[in-house]
Each structure stands twice: as C-alpha cells, then as structure tokens.
Scaffold this motif. Structure first.
Motif, PDB file in Angstrom:
ATOM      1  N   SER A  66      10.984  43.866  59.261  1.00 43.95           N
ATOM      2  CA  SER A  66      10.847  44.596  58.541  1.00 43.95           C
ATOM      3  C   SER A  66       9.023  44.473  57.527  1.00 43.95           C
ATOM      4  O   SER A  66       8.669  43.960  57.615  1.00 43.95           O
ATOM      5  N   ILE A  67       9.196  45.093  55.908  1.00 45.65           N
ATOM      6  CA  ILE A  67       8.095  45.477  55.449  1.00 45.65           C
ATOM      7  C   ILE A  67       7.374  43.741  55.204  1.00 45.65           C
ATOM      8  O   ILE A  67       6.893  43.798  54.494  1.00 45.65           O
ATOM      9  N   PHE A  68       9.048  43.363  54.671  1.00 46.66           N
ATOM     10  CA  PHE A  68       8.665  41.918  53.553  1.00 46.66           C
ATOM     11  C   PHE A  68       8.858  40.678  54.551  1.00 46.66           C
ATOM     12  O   PHE A  68       9.543  40.949  55.651  1.00 46.66           O
ATOM     13  N   SER A  69       7.590  39.578  54.365  1.00 42.95           N
ATOM     14  CA  SER A  69       8.223  38.838  54.803  1.00 42.95           C
ATOM     15  C   SER A  69       9.193  37.911  54.677  1.00 42.95           C
ATOM     16  O   SER A  69       9.518  38.174  53.618  1.00 42.95           O
ATOM     17  N   ARG A  70       9.660  36.983  55.415  1.00 37.89           N
ATOM     18  CA  ARG A  70      10.980  36.422  55.077  1.00 37.89           C
ATOM     19  C   ARG A  70      11.025  35.375  53.420  1.00 37.89           C
ATOM     20  O   ARG A  70      11.378  35.635  53.219  1.00 37.89           O
ATOM     21  N   HIS A  71       9.657  34.914  53.596  1.00 40.04           N
ATOM     22  CA  HIS A  71       9.094  33.986  52.347  1.00 40.04           C
ATOM     23  C   HIS A  71       9.037  34.967  51.261  1.00 40.04           C
ATOM     24  O   HIS A  71       9.545  35.091  50.076  1.00 40.04           O
ATOM     25  N   LEU A  72       8.670  36.246  51.256  1.00 36.11           N
ATOM     26  CA  LEU A  72       8.559  36.950  50.149  1.00 36.11           C
ATOM     27  C   LEU A  72      10.166  37.691  49.425  1.00 36.11           C
ATOM     28  O   LEU A  72      10.636  37.247  48.706  1.00 36.11           O
ATOM     29  N   ASN A  73      10.823  38.222  50.607  1.00 34.57           N
ATOM     30  CA  ASN A  73      12.180  38.035  50.357  1.00 34.57           C
ATOM     31  C   ASN A  73      12.766  37.736  50.110  1.00 34.57           C
ATOM     32  O   ASN A  73      13.925  38.029  48.832  1.00 34.57           O
ATOM     33  N   GLU A  74      13.172  36.280  49.950  1.00 38.43           N
ATOM     34  CA  GLU A  74      13.987  34.979  49.127  1.00 38.43           C
ATOM     35  C   GLU A  74      13.305  35.191  47.773  1.00 38.43           C
ATOM     36  O   GLU A  74      13.873  34.349  47.568  1.00 38.43           O
ATOM     37  N   LEU A  75      11.609  35.166  47.712  1.00 32.83           N
ATOM     38  CA  LEU A  75      11.170  34.950  46.638  1.00 32.83           C
ATOM     39  C   LEU A  75      11.549  35.941  45.299  1.00 32.83           C
ATOM     40  O   LEU A  75      11.535  35.371  44.331  1.00 32.83           O
ATOM     41  N   MET A  76      11.642  36.623  46.027  1.00 29.85           N
ATOM     42  CA  MET A  76      11.937  38.319  45.271  1.00 29.85           C
ATOM     43  C   MET A  76      13.494  37.971  44.863  1.00 29.85           C
ATOM     44  O   MET A  76      13.734  38.181  43.529  1.00 29.85           O
ATOM     45  N   THR A  77      14.189  37.665  45.999  1.00 31.63           N
ATOM     46  CA  THR A  77      15.802  37.303  45.079  1.00 31.63           C
ATOM     47  C   THR A  77      16.254  36.072  44.473  1.00 31.63           C
ATOM     48  O   THR A  77      16.632  36.034  43.059  1.00 31.63           O
ATOM     49  N   GLU A  78      15.662  35.333  44.593  1.00 31.26           N
ATOM     50  CA  GLU A  78      14.926  34.073  43.853  1.00 31.26           C
ATOM     51  C   GLU A  78      14.882  34.649  41.542  1.00 31.26           C
ATOM     52  O   GLU A  78      15.237  34.173  41.465  1.00 31.26           O
ATOM     53  N   ALA A  79      13.456  35.924  41.780  1.00 30.96           N
ATOM     54  CA  ALA A  79      12.833  36.048  40.718  1.00 30.96           C
ATOM     55  C   ALA A  79      14.074  37.160  39.993  1.00 30.96           C
ATOM     56  O   ALA A  79      14.768  37.077  38.430  1.00 30.96           O
TER      57      ALA A  79
END
Length: 692
Positions: free
Chosen positions: A367-380
């Motif tokens: 995907s375009i997003f790394s797994r960690h970025l995806n997690e942080l976006m969900t939290e934010a």
C-alpha cells in the motif's frame, strides 16, 4: 533640457539610452514613462527617462521632442532605475527586461471600476502582541540597533544630482558602508515572525517603510493575517494571482504613501517606497525566490542591492538557511542570530521516525502507507487531531507505460512523460499539452497500457477509501489554479472543516496549524533524484520544514518519513533536524566538486527551434571559449543537452563555467555571449544566464 530615454522594447539592438529634447513647459523627471517618436514609425513608442541634462553632445537639429508624459502610468523611482541597471549588468539581460521586471504593473487600468479591496478579508482578525523570550529579545534588539544606526546616518550625498544616473559605474563602489544584514536562524516554531513584528514596529516608529518577502503565494494568507492584525490599515499585499486592477491599486497605495508595509513574493522587492527602512526575507532558502525567466535574478542579492541603495538593514530568516547565506554568516558578513527553542511554552520538536519502504515491501505491504503511519493516522483521527500528508508530485499517476514495448507515453512537444490525472486526461507539466488517455500504445499499438507511480490525486483517492469518515482537502497546483484557491483551502483546514490535508511542498512551508499532530511524508526521497547539485540541500530543507508542521502547540507531534533511501545523510540529519552537521557534510561535498558557494557557477542556456544551428553554434562557442577559460583557470563544461532537452518544440543546450571570482565569471559570460552572437547573425538562439 534633454532626457536620456530607453525605449520600451525588448530588443538588444535598442538596449541603450536615446537623447530627446524636453519641450518648454513640459515637466519630466527621471523615472517617468514618456511617449516619444522613434525611427520612421508613425506610431509613438513608450520609453523610460533614465537621466536629465542641460546639454547634449548631439546636433540639436537632429534631436526629436518628447511627445508627452504617459498619463495614468506608474512613475519609476530613480532608485528602481538604478536597481534595474545593476540587474542588467549582473544577470546579463537587457535593460528593458530589467525595467519591466522592477515595474510589477505595466499597463494602465480603468480608474472608475469598483473593486474589492484584497485586504478586506483580514480586517476582522486580531493578533495579540507576545512577550519575547530571551533568545527572541536578543535577536530583536540586534535588528532594532541596526535599524536605528541606518536611520541615524541616512543623509543625502552631496555629490549626487537629483535626476541623474551613471550607467557606467557599479553602484556605491567603495563609496558607502554596506547596511547590516542579519540571519534569524531558528528551529521550526521558534517564533521568528514575532521577531520580525518587533523590528517592523520599530521601523514604523521611525516613519520608515517595510518590505516583507515571502516565498510562496500559499503563505500570503497566514503572513498578512499576522501583520495586518498587528498594524491595521498599514499593510498592502502584492502577488501574481491578483487581478491587474488589484495589483495596480496596491502598488499605487505604496507609491502614494498610504501604506507602510508591503507583503508579497519576490516581486514585492520592487515596491515603490522612497523611505525604505527594513527588508525582511522570510524562508530565504526557498527556490521560489529565484526567477525562472529573464532576468533570472536571485532575490537575496537583489534585496541586498536595494538595501545598499537605501541604506536599510536586511533580515533573512530560516530554520534551514541556504548554504550561501549560512556561509556568509559564519564568515561574519551577516550577523547570525540563533533561536534554539520553540516559542510556545510546552511545545517541543516532534518525534520523528524513518520508515524503510524496502522493508515494508519485503514484508508484504504494497500500500501507499507504511503500517505504522496507518496506525498513527487512525489514532489521530480518533482523538480529533489533524493530519498533513506530503507528496511532492501532483497528478493521479506519474506516467503511463506500455507493458509490451516498455515505452512511456510522452509529450509530442517535450522530452518528458505525460502525467495521468483523475479526469482521464494526460497532461504535460512543462508546456500544458493535454490529450485523453488512449487505449492503445502510440509506439506499438498494444492495448496493455498501465499507470505507474502516483501523485497527490491518487493519494487523495486512497485516503478517502481508507478513511471514509475523515474530511480530506488537497492542495497542489491543480486545486489552487483559480484565484483565492490557496486561501480557501488553508482557511477551511484552519477552521477544522477537514481532518487531513494532502499536498505538495506548498503545504509544508511555514504554516502554523495548532491541531496538526501528525505529518506523513509519503515518498520523502523523490527530490534526491533531481539532476542538480543542490538535490541534497533541497531534500534536507523540505523534510525539516515538513517535520516542523507537527506538534506546534501543546500536543506532542509525530512525523513519519517514508523512504527507499533511509541511510542517506540528508534524510537522517533532517529527521534529527541537525542543520549544522548537514552543513558540514554538504560543504565537504561542495568543496570536493567545486560547487557553489565554494566557487561561482555560470549556467548558459541556449534555446533554438533549429536543432542543427543550436549544435553548430554551441560547439563553436565552446571551442573558442576554451582558450579564454584556460587563461584564467576557469573550468568550462559542455555543451550538454539540458535535462529536458526539448520543451514546446524548442531545443535546449547548456554550457557551464566555474571559477572562484565573481568578476571573472561575469567577464567570461559576456565573452561567451559575444561569440555566440557572432555565429548566430540572425539572433535565432535565445540565451539565458543563471549565476549561482
């Protein structure tokens, strides 16, 4: 009385003053735009008065009369004419081109047309004056001291005659003390703007004017908001997205003395202020300060030249200064003022992580997003915090390529691939050519055409699919094409009418959004691939500036840098926001290669629609120049094809000259220009010069 007039025609053959007689009773001043007879033409021409004199060396019977002063035209101040003369010498362009550049508004407009004041939208805003912290106070005090010292010594020189101008000698050569220059070198969020505001307040108290330069139109809204709310009714704004009438009225407000401050991009340096007291150049490192059309001027240098003409301080500001300015600061030519802490109590630099996209791919994440970025976006998003996603490429897909023959679909007029947009159109970002997406390969006829890469449009689509409940805004050259586009998007995001802002580099430059806690850089290493010796410097600046958008208030910030080159020093040091170590490493590279600011580099670009003529003339010029360059130990490189060899059916070649001396570089440039003109009798080749 006689006037020296330069004709308002961009023609090298006419790039010199002509003598005209001033009829009895006609009032003409240096800088006026006048109507004059020229040659055998029955149609009057326009020109600019360069100087006045009581006598003429020519036969009086052969000197024609000025027909009149052009009404409703903007009067050119003598100071701006001097600046144009200097630019003509420095950048190797005609005096006419430079005069047109220093006059942001060139046409007359209807007076009685009612227009909305562009400052109207800022009238209701309020701004509180903040108490400076110790670092800010030291910086502000130093600048104020310089402002006062210039004010104290500002006198009319006894050897200057009003209305006269020497076109042969360098301005102020060895005559006057250079005005002070300052570099406010502060980390992102350190409160550089508040230091500027205190300096502006002092300048206005001394009844002097201020030019506040910003690199991008996208920053105009935020900057004018701060300044206009602090100095109500004293601010004008000027930029290219305004209508001709709006620009005319704002310019005339400056000329009539109705405002004290002009805010705008690089063209604002030519504000018609007589009693200029301060020039501020915010985010001085930005490439937008370099003009891409003739004259290819560098605003940093033009600002200093204008400051020398008026004897006023220049303040440069940046968290990531250009190597040229920082080198001057280290050598004592510019006073260095450092801000090492964020201005808001409790605000700290955001935590930064580098994500290796090679590892993500190896572990199955496509995907375009790394797994960690995806997690942080969900939290934010769960916390109702805002997110900025930076992708330095617009469009839906980078290019379309044929899986059968491997050829990319290219622009028929330029040597670049067409970019796919979401509306199904393929567009050239160089010449504007566009065509609908085809079904068959133009090269081999295969139906197997597929898009590769991605841009901001595709990123926006992906974000909306992944986070359907989030409000998303996109800010790039496509969404801000219409007037007011920047302001509408930024105002909506500031008002929290969207949760995620996606954009190109225009979203990461100096903006202050208190609720942004997460910044994701989707492909941070794209700029490292640019064929430019400044690629590392620009990448470091871009990442550092982007990282500085997160956590600017009390909430902690987080920055994710996604890259395929995690070990590169520009990325590693940008993540640490360690400018000084980056400076040392980058300067070591520049010294090894002899690149600016260690040596001066002159780029001579030759453009011609006739490829054979271009080849022949460029080869002859280099062959003949080699002897001149060898005699003064200058390095001559070329002729080489430009990175994009053909643009809009015009072919381009490059000649490089390197030397440590500015004066020798200028002499070699002029010699090369003369040789090219000798072989190009019909002036079919267009020359552009770029001095770094």
């Amino acid at each position: 009385m006689y006037a020296q007039v330069i004709i308002d025609i961009t023609n090298e053959a006419l790039d010199r003053p002509y003598t005209y007689h001033i009829p009895e009773g006609m009032h003409v001043s240096a800088g006026d735009r006048v109507s004059i007879p020229f040659g055998n033409s029955r149609i009057p021409k326009n020109g600019y008065v360069i100087s006045l004199s009581e006598q003429s060396a020519y036969d009086e019977d052969k000197i024609k009369d000025i027909l009149g002063v052009v009404s409703n035209a903007i009067s050119v101040k003598e100071q701006l004419i001097q600046l144009a003369v200097w630019m003509s010498r420095e950048y190797g362009t005609t005096l006419n081109q430079c005069l047109k550049t220093v006059l942001p508004v060139k046409k007359t407009v209807r007076k009685n047309l009612r227009r909305i004041d562009p400052m109207e939208r800022y009238r209701e805003e309020t701004d509180e004056q903040h108490i400076l912290n110790p670092e800010q106070q030291i910086a502000a005090d130093a600048i104020v001291s310089g402002i006062r010292s210039c004010f104290a010594r500002k006198k009319v020189s006894p050897d200057r005659t009003p209305g006269s101008l020497d076109l042969t000698q360098p301005e102020n050569a060895g005559k006057t003390q250079d005005p002070p220059r300052y570099l406010v070198f502060g980390i992102t969020g350190s409160g550089k703007t508040e230091v500027y505001l205190h300096a502006i307040e002092e300048t206005l108290a001394l009844k002097r004017k201020v030019i506040m330069l910003i690199p991008e139109i996208s920053l105009t809204f935020q900057t004018v908001l701060r300044i206009s709310s602090r100095f109500r009714g004293k601010v004008a704004i000027l930029h290219s997205r305004m209508s001709l009438g709006e620009r005319y009225e704002q310019y005339m407000k400056c000329e009539r003395g109705e405002v004290d401050i002009l805010v705008g991009p690089r063209s604002a340096i030519f504000a018609p202020f007589d009693n200029l007291g301060l020039i501020i150049m915010d985010e001085e490192h930005e490439g937008a300060y370099k003009s891409e059309t003739a004259p290819r001027y560098e605003t940093r240098d033009v600002a200093f030249q204008r400051a020398k003409l008026t004897d006023c301080p220049v303040v440069y500001g940046s968290a990531t200064p250009s190597l040229d300015i920082f080198t001057k600061a280290l050598h004592g030519e510019i006073r260095l003022l450092e801000l090492t802490h964020r201005a808001k109590p409790g605000s700290t630099l955001a935590a930064t992580e580098i994500i290796d996209l090679r590892k993500e791919l190896a572990e199955g994440n496509r995907s375009i997003f790394s797994r960690h970025l995806n997690e942080l976006m969900t939290e934010a998003l769960d916390k109702k915090e805002q997110i900025m996603l930076f992708m330095n490429r617009r469009g839906y897909s980078s290019f379309i390529s044929c899986r059968s023959c491997g050829e990319a679909v290219k622009c028929p007029h330029c040597d670049v691939s067409l970019t796919l947009h979401r509306d199904g159109m393929l567009r050239c970002h160089y010449c504007g050519y566009e065509t609908p997406r085809m079904k068959l390969c133009p090269s081999c006829g295969s139906p197997y055409l597929a898009p590769f890469g991605f841009g901001t449009e595709r990123l926006e689509e992906y974000v909306k699919q992944s986070f359907p409940d989030a409000g998303v805004l996109r800010m790039d050259a496509d969404t801000t094409r219409n007037k007011g586009g920047h302001e509408r998007i930024l105002a909506a995001f500031r008002a929290h009418r969207a949760d995620i802002l996606i954009g190109t580099q225009m979203i990461v430059k100096g903006h202050d959004f208190p609720d942004v806690t997460l910044v994701g850089m989707i492909a941070a290493d794209l700029s490292l691939s640019a064929p430019d010796f400044k690629a590392q410097e620009r990448t470091f600046q871009l990442i550092t500036q982007a990282a500085g958008r997160a956590g600017r208030d009390r909430e902690a910030g987080h920055v994710i840098i996604q890259t395929y080159q995690p070990e590169h020093y520009a990325i590693q040091l940008a993540a640490r926001q360690d400018y000084r170590i980056f400076y040392e490493q980058e300067m070591a590279f520049r010294k090894l290669m002899g690149y600016p600011p260690v040596e001066r580099l002159m780029t001579i670009q030759l453009q011609c629609a006739d490829e054979n003529l271009l080849d022949a003339v460029s080869e002859l010029a280099v062959k003949e120049m080699s002897g001149y360059c060898a005699a003064c130990n200058a390095e001559l490189i070329g002729p080489l094809r430009a990175t994009v060899y053909r643009v809009n059916d015009i072919f381009r070649k490059i000649i490089y000259i390197k030397h440590g001396s500015h004066d020798i570089i200028i002499q070699l440039r002029d010699q090369c220009q003369e040789l090219i003109r000798q072989h190009d009798r019909r002036s079919q080749i267009l020359l552009n010069f770029d001095l770094q």
